[in-house]
Design an enzyme around this catalytic site. Structure first.
Site, short mmCIF file in Angstrom:
data_model
loop_
_atom_site.label_atom_id
_atom_site.label_comp_id
_atom_site.label_asym_id
_atom_site.label_seq_id
_atom_site.Cartn_x
_atom_site.Cartn_y
_atom_site.Cartn_z
N ARG A 127 -20.62 -10.10 41.05
CA ARG A 127 -20.00 -11.41 40.91
C ARG A 127 -18.96 -11.61 42.00
O ARG A 127 -18.56 -10.69 42.68
CB ARG A 127 -19.34 -11.53 39.53
CG ARG A 127 -20.28 -11.62 38.34
CD ARG A 127 -21.02 -12.94 38.22
NE ARG A 127 -20.18 -14.10 38.49
CZ ARG A 127 -19.34 -14.64 37.62
NH1 ARG A 127 -19.20 -14.13 36.41
NH2 ARG A 127 -18.62 -15.71 37.93
N CYS A 152 -28.92 -19.96 33.46
CA CYS A 152 -28.58 -18.65 34.01
C CYS A 152 -29.17 -17.51 33.21
O CYS A 152 -29.43 -16.43 33.72
CB CYS A 152 -27.05 -18.48 34.07
SG CYS A 152 -26.26 -19.52 35.29
N ARG A 175 -18.60 -10.48 47.50
CA ARG A 175 -19.87 -9.79 47.28
C ARG A 175 -20.30 -8.99 48.51
O ARG A 175 -20.85 -7.90 48.38
CB ARG A 175 -20.95 -10.80 46.87
CG ARG A 175 -20.79 -11.25 45.43
CD ARG A 175 -21.94 -12.08 44.96
NE ARG A 175 -21.66 -13.50 45.07
CZ ARG A 175 -22.53 -14.46 44.78
NH1 ARG A 175 -23.73 -14.14 44.37
NH2 ARG A 175 -22.20 -15.71 44.89
N ARG A 184 -32.87 -13.98 37.56
CA ARG A 184 -34.09 -14.42 38.27
C ARG A 184 -34.44 -13.45 39.39
O ARG A 184 -35.59 -13.02 39.54
CB ARG A 184 -33.86 -15.83 38.83
CG ARG A 184 -34.94 -16.32 39.79
CD ARG A 184 -34.50 -17.60 40.49
NE ARG A 184 -33.28 -17.42 41.25
CZ ARG A 184 -33.23 -16.88 42.47
NH1 ARG A 184 -34.32 -16.46 43.05
NH2 ARG A 184 -32.08 -16.77 43.10
N ARG A 185 -33.44 -13.10 40.20
CA ARG A 185 -33.69 -12.16 41.29
C ARG A 185 -34.05 -10.78 40.75
O ARG A 185 -34.99 -10.14 41.23
CB ARG A 185 -32.45 -12.05 42.20
CG ARG A 185 -32.18 -13.31 43.01
CD ARG A 185 -30.92 -13.17 43.85
NE ARG A 185 -30.62 -14.42 44.55
CZ ARG A 185 -29.42 -14.96 44.62
NH1 ARG A 185 -28.39 -14.38 44.02
NH2 ARG A 185 -29.23 -16.10 45.27
N LYS A 204 -27.81 -25.99 42.78
CA LYS A 204 -28.29 -24.96 41.83
C LYS A 204 -27.27 -24.67 40.73
O LYS A 204 -27.62 -24.10 39.69
CB LYS A 204 -28.67 -23.68 42.57
CG LYS A 204 -27.53 -22.88 43.15
CD LYS A 204 -28.07 -21.67 43.92
CE LYS A 204 -26.98 -20.85 44.59
NZ LYS A 204 -26.13 -20.13 43.65
N ASP A 205 -26.00 -25.05 40.93
CA ASP A 205 -24.97 -24.84 39.91
C ASP A 205 -24.91 -25.96 38.89
O ASP A 205 -24.19 -25.86 37.89
CB ASP A 205 -23.58 -24.73 40.56
CG ASP A 205 -23.42 -23.47 41.38
OD1 ASP A 205 -24.14 -22.48 41.11
OD2 ASP A 205 -22.57 -23.47 42.30
#
Length: 309
Positions: free
Chosen positions: A148, A241, A154, A130-131, A82-83
């Site tokens: 972050r 992003c 986190r 997105r979330r 995903k990165d």
């Protein structure tokens, strides 16, 4: 096959877990080869005081590793798929996509509450537009807080910043052995994951035949096919992003299924589309579902989001 292979990795605990897992599989299959892991910090690891959406997404967590590969300092690099940008630097390719872990988003909440049980106005930490968009569509009362840092950081902020919950990729939590912390895997009808979420990708030089042959030992064809469809969709929409786009592809009984979402930042408008195809049409399916989203009003949403960057 050369006797020593140098492997690049980000230096976070999760990145190193993923890299060591790949190396362990390859070591079992190639006991005569020695592997050395080289740890690096990427731009995304260093700029923790800025929201991802403000920095841009082109190689944020991959560029330093890619430069090292192109300079011949490392032979391949292990990433969270995903990165990875959908356009890779010239001379590099994804040599393997490993079997996917759970692709969804995990809710980690005080007292183990599920999403529907969180109090009105609950403060939820997440670094993803997105979330945020999809969660606000589900519950407009939620207060979304930028979050972050690596997984450990986190999770600590859940208590330190008096948040009601944090939302993270389920795969990372599971890989680190912290599955008992998960209150709920958020259903896909509420929140579709990021493109490639849950999959590990191994990037290498296109002209390195030895490494490409070696990496076939960790390739998982169904995960490759599903994520190829997702990445094709993302490439067509030109999202990263800064744009709330989610997608999930899956292979079942020799058919490929893809569902995707495009949303406004405030979550008021959420468009969903889906499609299916044969396994050899992953790229085409991604484009078809992307075109559906654009024709439903996605083009206007994406233009509006980009105009606000």
């Amino acid at each position: 096959m050369r006797q020593k292979i140098t492997v690049g990795s980000r230096d976070s605990a999760l990145a190193l877990w993923q890299t060591r897992w790949v190396v362990e599989q390859l070591q079992k299959q190639n006991p005569q080869v020695s592997f050395e892991i080289v740890e690096m910090k990427t731009k995304g690891d260093k700029m923790l005081d800025v929201a991802l959406a403000k920095i841009g997404d082109k190689g944020l967590f991959t560029k330093e590793l890619e430069v090292a590969m192109l300079e011949g300092k490392i032979d391949f690099a292990v990433h969270s798929l995903k990165d990875m940008p959908t356009q890779l630097p010239e001379g590099l390719m994804i040599g393997a996509v490993c079997k996917r872990e759970k692709p969804g988003d995990a809710l980690i909440a005080k007292d183990g509450k599920k999403l529907s049980q969180l109090p009105r106005g609950a403060r939820i930490g997440t670094s993803s537009l997105r979330r945020c968009a999809q969660l606000l569509h589900y519950r407009p009362d939620f207060q979304l807080e930028a979050l972050r840092g690596n997984l450990n950081t986190r999770l600590k902020k859940l208590a330190a910043e008096k948040l009601d919950a944090v939302v993270l990729a389920a795969a990372g939590i599971i890989r680190m052995g912290w599955e008992d912390m998960i209150a709920e895997i958020i259903p896909f009808d509420i929140c579709l994951p990021a493109v490639g979420q849950g999959a590990i990708a191994v990037e290498c030089r296109e002209d390195d035949a030895e490494v490409l042959t070696l990496l076939q030992g960790v390739e998982h064809p169904d995960t490759r096919t599903a994520t190829d469809a997702e990445r094709s969709l993302l490439r067509y929409l030109e999202g990263g992003c800064q744009v709330p786009i989610g997608a999930y592809g899956r292979v079942e009984r020799d058919r490929l299924y893809l569902q995707a979402v495009v949303a406004t930042l405030d979550g008021r408008q959420v468009l969903r589309a889906q499609g299916e195809s044969t396994l050899n049409r992953a790229g085409d399916l991604g484009v078809e579902v992307a075109e559906k989203l654009l024709s439903m009003g996605g083009k206007k949403i994406l233009e509006t989001v980009r105009a606000g960057d």
